[in-house]
Design a protein around this motif. Structure first.
Motif, PDB file in Angstrom:
ATOM      1  N   ASP A 130       0.808  -1.213   0.000  1.00 52.53           N
ATOM      2  CA  ASP A 130       0.000   0.000   0.000  1.00 52.53           C
ATOM      3  C   ASP A 130       0.843   1.265   0.000  1.00 52.53           C
ATOM      4  O   ASP A 130       0.300   2.374  -0.063  1.00 52.53           O
ATOM      5  CB  ASP A 130      -0.932   0.021   1.206  1.00 52.53           C
ATOM      6  N   ARG A 184       0.384  -6.441  -6.410  1.00 48.32           N
ATOM      7  CA  ARG A 184      -0.677  -5.478  -6.145  1.00 48.32           C
ATOM      8  C   ARG A 184      -1.983  -5.881  -6.835  1.00 48.32           C
ATOM      9  O   ARG A 184      -3.068  -5.763  -6.252  1.00 48.32           O
ATOM     10  CB  ARG A 184      -0.231  -4.088  -6.592  1.00 48.32           C
ATOM     11  N   ALA A 222      -3.498  -8.743  -4.935  1.00 50.04           N
ATOM     12  CA  ALA A 222      -4.127  -8.249  -3.710  1.00 50.04           C
ATOM     13  C   ALA A 222      -5.463  -7.586  -4.028  1.00 50.04           C
ATOM     14  O   ALA A 222      -6.449  -7.761  -3.303  1.00 50.04           O
ATOM     15  CB  ALA A 222      -3.193  -7.267  -3.004  1.00 50.04           C
ATOM     16  N   ALA A 223      -5.498  -6.839  -5.118  1.00 52.00           N
ATOM     17  CA  ALA A 223      -6.745  -6.180  -5.521  1.00 52.00           C
ATOM     18  C   ALA A 223      -7.801  -7.208  -5.907  1.00 52.00           C
ATOM     19  O   ALA A 223      -8.990  -7.053  -5.566  1.00 52.00           O
ATOM     20  CB  ALA A 223      -6.469  -5.234  -6.685  1.00 52.00           C
ATOM     21  N   CYS A 276      -4.137  -0.827  -2.335  1.00 53.91           N
ATOM     22  CA  CYS A 276      -3.164  -1.736  -2.946  1.00 53.91           C
ATOM     23  C   CYS A 276      -1.996  -0.993  -3.595  1.00 53.91           C
ATOM     24  O   CYS A 276      -1.198  -1.595  -4.333  1.00 53.91           O
ATOM     25  CB  CYS A 276      -3.858  -2.632  -3.975  1.00 53.91           C
TER      26      CYS A 276
END
Length: 289
Positions: free
Chosen positions: A198, A237, A240-241, A259
């Motif tokens: 993040d 990322r 994760a999203a 993210c």
């Protein structure tokens, strides 16, 4: 470089694919595997190294590698004694539709592996033989191409996952061994990236934190993972999203910011590059109705 992905067509029965007893080589191993299907790999013989999430494992006979969906991974076969293995790929929706009255979590091992970041398990010969038989049965059904073969393979997959839960989960409580296959600074950099998706993860800052030059940092990343640091960070990322899109009701803008994407155009552009669809379309098409 656009990441190479496993693709799975709708012609596959019940969203299952088996690569049976293949001997890997550096020339025939994909640079990186990026897909949302679940996967487990069983090693029959040979040697090699397997990278998953942020850990390197040595592979040898009787090993099971458990790979949840949306997890960066890559195999590195030994040049002298290349690994011979079977890889089973399947959609989680194939096993989530439980028709029995008593609920059973077939993906428990995968969930535990992701939570504990422990993806390799070693089976004793008597348990390894059972897993080999499970994989062989799926392979034989595939080869026979019977009209009801897809149903049979789905049932056999459930049995294989039950056996993996039974034989591997007791090992999940054991502390994982620290990998000595990569330098400490590189392992620490992977862990730092994983914990700070993040935030700002710029190459020069990561290299400075690792006390190496930016050029050396980039070179080792490319050698070890087959992708550069920027590609790896973008992939983590996006994964994760994707998890947040399916597991929460948060707005897409909130997910993008959490993210590490600094603008919505950048998020949409990167998401489309890695998934060939928009975030909203991904959420709609992959959430159970």
């Amino acid at each position: 470089m656009k990441p190479i992905r496993k693709t799975f067509g709708n012609e596959l029965p019940f969203s299952l694919l088996l690569h049976y007893k293949e001997t890997k080589s550096p020339q025939h191993e994909l640079p990186d595997h990026l897909h949302h299907w679940y996967e487990f790999v069983y090693v029959y013989r040979g040697k090699g190294t397997f990278f998953i999430d942020q850990t390197f494992y040595e592979m040898c006979q009787g090993d099971i590698i458990v790979i949840p969906g949306n997890t960066v991974h890559r195999g590195f076969p030994d040049k002298e004694e290349p690994v011979t293995s079977s890889a089973v790929f399947f959609s989680p929706y194939l096993v989530n539709n439980n028709t029995f009255s008593e609920a059973y979590t077939y993906l428990r091992l995968f969930d535990t592996a992701k939570k504990n970041k422990q993806y390799k398990y070693t089976l004793p010969p008597e348990h390894a033989q059972i897993i080999e038989s499970d994989i062989l049965a799926i392979h034989e059904e595939w080869e026979q191409r019977r009209p009801d073969g897809g149903h049979a393979m789905a049932l056999l997959l459930h049995l294989a996952l039950l056996h993996l839960n039974r034989y591997c989960l007791p090992q999940a409580a054991e502390p994982g061994a620290t990998s000595t296959l990569v330098p400490d600074w590189f392992r620490e950099a992977l862990a730092y990236i994983n914990d700070h998706l993040d935030g700002q993860l710029e190459l020069h800052a990561l290299a400075k934190r690792a006390a190496v030059s930016s050029a050396h940092f980039s070179r080792v990343f490319k050698q070890r993972l087959g992708m550069n640091a920027g590609e790896y960070i973008s992939t983590k990322r996006i994964f994760a999203a994707k998890d947040r899109l399916l597991q929460s009701n948060d707005k897409i803008e909130q997910i993008a910011m959490s993210c590490g994407f600094e603008s919505m155009p950048h998020f949409y552009r990167t998401f489309k590059k890695y998934t060939d669809m928009t975030p909203a379309a991904y959420r709609k098409s992959n959430r159970p109705s």
